[in-house]
Design an enzyme around this catalytic site. Structure first.
Site, PDB file in Angstrom:
ATOM      1  N   CYS A  88       0.838  -1.199   0.000  1.00 22.18           N
ATOM      2  CA  CYS A  88       0.000   0.000   0.000  1.00 22.18           C
ATOM      3  C   CYS A  88       0.874   1.250   0.000  1.00 22.18           C
ATOM      4  O   CYS A  88       2.005   1.229   0.467  1.00 22.18           O
ATOM      5  CB  CYS A  88      -0.942   0.053   1.190  1.00 22.18           C
ATOM      6  N   ARG A  98       5.875  -0.305  -4.451  1.00 19.07           N
ATOM      7  CA  ARG A  98       5.568  -0.950  -3.171  1.00 19.07           C
ATOM      8  C   ARG A  98       4.619  -2.136  -3.340  1.00 19.07           C
ATOM      9  O   ARG A  98       4.469  -2.950  -2.437  1.00 19.07           O
ATOM     10  CB  ARG A  98       4.955   0.070  -2.212  1.00 19.07           C
ATOM     11  N   TRP A 127      -2.968  -2.684  -1.649  1.00 22.52           N
ATOM     12  CA  TRP A 127      -2.561  -4.085  -1.794  1.00 22.52           C
ATOM     13  C   TRP A 127      -3.565  -4.892  -0.988  1.00 22.52           C
ATOM     14  O   TRP A 127      -3.640  -4.765   0.227  1.00 22.52           O
ATOM     15  CB  TRP A 127      -1.145  -4.269  -1.258  1.00 22.52           C
ATOM     16  N   ASN A 133      -2.737   2.188   5.391  1.00 20.86           N
ATOM     17  CA  ASN A 133      -1.741   1.153   5.114  1.00 20.86           C
ATOM     18  C   ASN A 133      -1.603   0.315   6.370  1.00 20.86           C
ATOM     19  O   ASN A 133      -1.246   0.835   7.427  1.00 20.86           O
ATOM     20  CB  ASN A 133      -0.394   1.805   4.742  1.00 20.86           C
ATOM     21  N   GLY A 134      -1.878  -0.988   6.290  1.00 18.78           N
ATOM     22  CA  GLY A 134      -1.765  -1.859   7.455  1.00 18.78           C
ATOM     23  C   GLY A 134      -3.007  -2.708   7.638  1.00 18.78           C
ATOM     24  O   GLY A 134      -3.806  -2.893   6.713  1.00 18.78           O
ATOM     25  N   THR A 164      10.102  -3.704   7.571  1.00 21.75           N
ATOM     26  CA  THR A 164       9.520  -5.043   7.482  1.00 21.75           C
ATOM     27  C   THR A 164       8.870  -5.414   8.819  1.00 21.75           C
ATOM     28  O   THR A 164       9.538  -5.444   9.861  1.00 21.75           O
ATOM     29  CB  THR A 164      10.595  -6.072   7.109  1.00 21.75           C
ATOM     30  N   GLU A 171      18.730 -17.614  -3.041  1.00 22.71           N
ATOM     31  CA  GLU A 171      18.403 -16.285  -3.558  1.00 22.71           C
ATOM     32  C   GLU A 171      18.050 -16.347  -5.039  1.00 22.71           C
ATOM     33  O   GLU A 171      17.107 -15.688  -5.495  1.00 22.71           O
ATOM     34  CB  GLU A 171      19.576 -15.339  -3.311  1.00 22.71           C
ATOM     35  N   LYS A 193      14.429 -15.291  -6.739  1.00 24.80           N
ATOM     36  CA  LYS A 193      14.281 -14.331  -7.840  1.00 24.80           C
ATOM     37  C   LYS A 193      13.470 -14.941  -8.982  1.00 24.80           C
ATOM     38  O   LYS A 193      12.615 -14.279  -9.581  1.00 24.80           O
ATOM     39  CB  LYS A 193      15.658 -13.893  -8.365  1.00 24.80           C
ATOM     40  N   GLU A 230       9.807 -15.101  -7.812  1.00 26.10           N
ATOM     41  CA  GLU A 230       9.204 -13.765  -7.712  1.00 26.10           C
ATOM     42  C   GLU A 230       8.835 -13.199  -9.076  1.00 26.10           C
ATOM     43  O   GLU A 230       7.764 -12.599  -9.250  1.00 26.10           O
ATOM     44  CB  GLU A 230      10.194 -12.795  -7.048  1.00 26.10           C
ATOM     45  N   HIS A 243      18.970 -37.226   0.003  1.00 21.74           N
ATOM     46  CA  HIS A 243      17.946 -37.312   1.050  1.00 21.74           C
ATOM     47  C   HIS A 243      16.581 -36.844   0.560  1.00 21.74           C
ATOM     48  O   HIS A 243      15.761 -36.378   1.355  1.00 21.74           O
ATOM     49  CB  HIS A 243      18.390 -36.507   2.272  1.00 21.74           C
ATOM     50  N   LYS A 293       6.964  -4.371  -2.175  1.00 17.06           N
ATOM     51  CA  LYS A 293       8.365  -4.073  -1.881  1.00 17.06           C
ATOM     52  C   LYS A 293       8.611  -4.031  -0.384  1.00 17.06           C
ATOM     53  O   LYS A 293       9.588  -4.576   0.110  1.00 17.06           O
ATOM     54  CB  LYS A 293       8.743  -2.722  -2.517  1.00 17.06           C
TER      55      LYS A 293
END
Length: 680
Positions: A2, A33, A96, A123-124, A425, A553, A557, A560, A576, A675
């Site tokens: 948001c 964002r 969002w 936002n939240g 975050t 990582e 990527k 995402e 395993h 973001k």
């Protein structure tokens, strides 16, 4: 997650077109964002504002991108754009979805009633919204959306309609409302009952205020006003000159900007005020005041006006088609900026000024904990082995959400690091507060000056990567990586027995930007590889030692950006379970470097090729033995083992980028992602 943007002009004449363009541009700066719908609220009607005492509020909302909202505004009929306002407040939002599907009804601003008496952007998450909603429904309030935000707007109207004091200010009303809310939020309010005023507040989500004036400010500090220190309600009516922040001199013209992020403000002003949790900021008659319900022990009595060092060019794409592409190619410069003023290559010394006063305490600690989410978590995994080697301390790396779920024991002699690009975050911030309550020394590793984590930690390191707009983190990862390496070198500085190892790493750091440039020159080769892979359903990445984190990582990527299934696998765990996935049809990328894990990685390579798979190999130049078993090879320059992960991750960043472009996806704003994850 948001984005909030508000624009208030006081004695600065602006026509409606300028105001709408400003609000839209602010939202565009916040697009990175993550969001799925957008909306704005502004003074409606076509009569001159001079003859209207209570201007109506017009709301325009649209599912989809900000450009869809902009198109919706151009389609509005009978809306004069040349009406000029000396004083005006407009608020805007990118949503969002959390409560309710993406659609115009659920978009913000949310309203109190059909007359738009109170409108709010949020936002939240309000965790107790169901309880408030039940109470309001019992009082015949009708809800039109599925959101938690609508209860805030309707609660504003309820408080206003049942106020005991006719002189209740907008700020006082908001204080009453937020006292009923639980959860994390940043809010901006607009009302027809308080024309051209704006009130903003935050608790757990970021909110800052930009200030633009032609004259000088009366002070570089905004005093905090407290209800419980001022007696009766009438005490709130003190003179603006003693309680508020205003422009000095006879000309009081000012413009204020509320935003979730500095990137939305920088093109207007570089003077900003970062709000703290439970601050209530009100703009009235061109003056800004900041209030709190009660004073906590040790908290600051004012908020400083800070000067942003960000440049508008840093948040523009330049000659690149995408922000992510630009940020990948900025890495030679961003790693230099991370090391600048900190690494003395001539004397082989490293100084981290933000930690200097606390090094003796850090040296005496029992263990080091690194707490983060997503890419930031991977940067800690990538450097864990080196930190254990250089500090000779136990190093624990935790996912913030899991760390909180387990209520992990923390001791006073622990040193807890909190890594976050945005510094906002939610899970990492909550973990920070959890550790502070238990007496641990807290260290922030962030990319955002003024962020919550940078303010709330005892000390820290700013990674200086520059603004990162693309949702998928790239240059922040490599700068976090280097910041943690530098921390390890600082901890090891006085040990004679490891001097040669330390010098080897510092020499490699000096040459690293040139090696990154060399890797980036392989862009066209990696694009060709993406053309072979973009129609696949799944990709496995394998490595071990320093490059296990590189696989994690790289897989993140790919997930995402391309929406392909991708998994980073520790090569030592192949037998395993994961080996069952391998056959000649499964694309496998293996990272094999000439380090202490080389022989073990060769064993994994043999296990994979024995199942008919010809993997894509990321290896060191000249490694003919490994290359003979690969279908495709990406040859990288060699460096010291602990930094090889930086060079290895860049081809994977490029691969994910090109694959996403070939699949036709929005690289900078992947679906369902944000973001800055400011809710749990």
């Amino acid at each position: 997650m948001c984005g909030i943007f508000a624009y208030i002009n006081y004695l600065v004449p602006r026509d409606r077109k300028f105001i709408l363009d400003c609000l839209i541009k602010g939202l565009q700066r916040l697009e990175y964002r993550g969001y799925d719908s957008a909306g704005i609220a502004f003074d409606g009607g076509n009569e001159s504002p001079d003859v209207i005492k209570k201007p109506e509020t017009k709301i325009v909302k649209k599912k989809g991108k900000v450009r869809a909202l902009e198109e919706e505004l151009t389609c509005e009929k009978d809306m004069k754009l040349d009406i000029e306002y000396d004083i005006h407040c407009g608020i805007a939002h990118t949503r969002w979805a959390t409560h309710g599907a993406p659609c115009a009804i659920n978009s913000h601003p949310q309203r109190s009633d059909v007359n738009n008496e109170f409108v709010v952007v949020h936002n939240g998450i309000v965790t107790n919204y169901r309880d408030i909603k039940k109470v309001l429904e019992s009082k015949d309030y009708v809800f039109e959306s599925e959101t938690d935000t609508e209860v805030i707007a309707k609660l504003c109207k309820y408080v206003y309609d049942h106020r005991e004091n006719e002189d209740m200010s907008f700020r006082e009303l908001v204080e009453v409302v937020i006292a009923q809310l639980e959860g994390a939020f940043a809010l901006c309010f607009k009302s027809i009952h308080y024309p051209s005023q704006c009130v903003g507040t935050r608790r757990g989500s970021p909110l800052l205020i930009g200030v633009k004036t032609k004259g000088n400010l009366s002070s570089n500090f905004v005093p905090i006003l407290y209800r419980d220190n001022r007696g009766t309600d009438s005490a709130f009516k003190r003179s603006f000159s003693t309680t508020d922040f205003e422009v000095s001199g006879d000309i009081k013209a000012a413009e204020y900007f509320f935003a979730s992020d500095a990137s939305a403000i920088i093109e207007h002003t570089n003077r900003v005020i970062y709000l703290e949790d439970d601050d209530v900021a009100a703009v009235m008659d061109g003056c800004l005041s900041i209030h709190r319900m009660k004073k906590e022990e040790g908290e600051s009595m004012s908020r400083e006006v800070q000067t942003l060092k960000m440049e508008i060019q840093q948040i523009m794409k330049g000659n690149y088609q995408y922000f992510m592409q630009k940020e990948i190619f900025e890495q030679p410069e961003s790693v230099i900026n991370t090391m600048r003023g900190r690494v003395n290559f001539k004397d082989k010394e490293v100084i981290l000024g933000g930690l200097q006063d606390h090094l003796s305490e850090i040296h005496r600690c029992r263990r080091l904990l690194f707490i983060a989410c997503g890419t930031s978590y991977h940067s800690a995994i990538a450097t864990r082995q080196l930190l254990e080697e250089l500090t000779e301390l136990p190093v624990v790396v935790e996912l913030a959400s899991d760390f909180l779920d387990r209520r992990t024991p923390i001791f006073r002699d622990d040193i807890c690091f909190f890594i976050s690009q945005s510094g906002e975050t939610a899970d990492t911030l909550n973990a920070l507060r959890y550790c502070k309550k238990r007496g641990a020394l807290t260290v922030g590793i962030t990319n955002t000056v003024g962020s919550s984590i940078s303010r709330e930690t005892t000390c820290g390191v700013h990674i200086n990567a520059g603004p990162e707009i693309g949702v998928a983190s790239t240059k922040a990862y490599t700068s976090q990586f280097i910041s943690l390496v530098m921390f390890g070198l600082v901890m090891n500085q006085d040990r004679i027995s490891t001097r040669s190892r330390r010098n080897e790493i510092i020499e490699a750091l000096e040459n690293l930007p040139n090696l990154i440039k060399e890797v980036l020159e392989m862009d066209e080769d990696i694009k060709k590889l993406a053309e072979e892979l973009y129609e696949q359903k799944s990709i496995l990445l394998m490595g071990r030692g320093f490059n296990y984190a590189t696989c994690l990582e790289g897989a993140l990527k790919i997930k995402e950006l391309t929406y392909l299934h991708s998994e980073g696998i520790l090569a030592g765990e192949l037998k395993h379970g994961p080996l069952a996935l391998v056959d000649k049809a499964m694309p496998v990328i293996m990272i094999i470097m000439k380090d202490s894990m080389y022989t073990k990685c060769q064993n994994a390579l043999h296990e994979v090729t024995a199942r008919g798979c010809a993997p894509i190999l990321i290896c060191q130049k000249g490694d003919k033995e490994s290359q003979s078993k690969a279908s495709r090879v990406i040859e990288l320059p060699g460096t010291v083992d602990c930094l090889q992960g930086i060079l290895c991750v860049i081809p994977l960043q490029l691969l994910a980028f090109h694959t996403a472009v070939l699949r036709g996806y929005d690289v900078d704003c992947p679906r369902n992602l944000a973001k800055s994850v400011t809710v749990e």
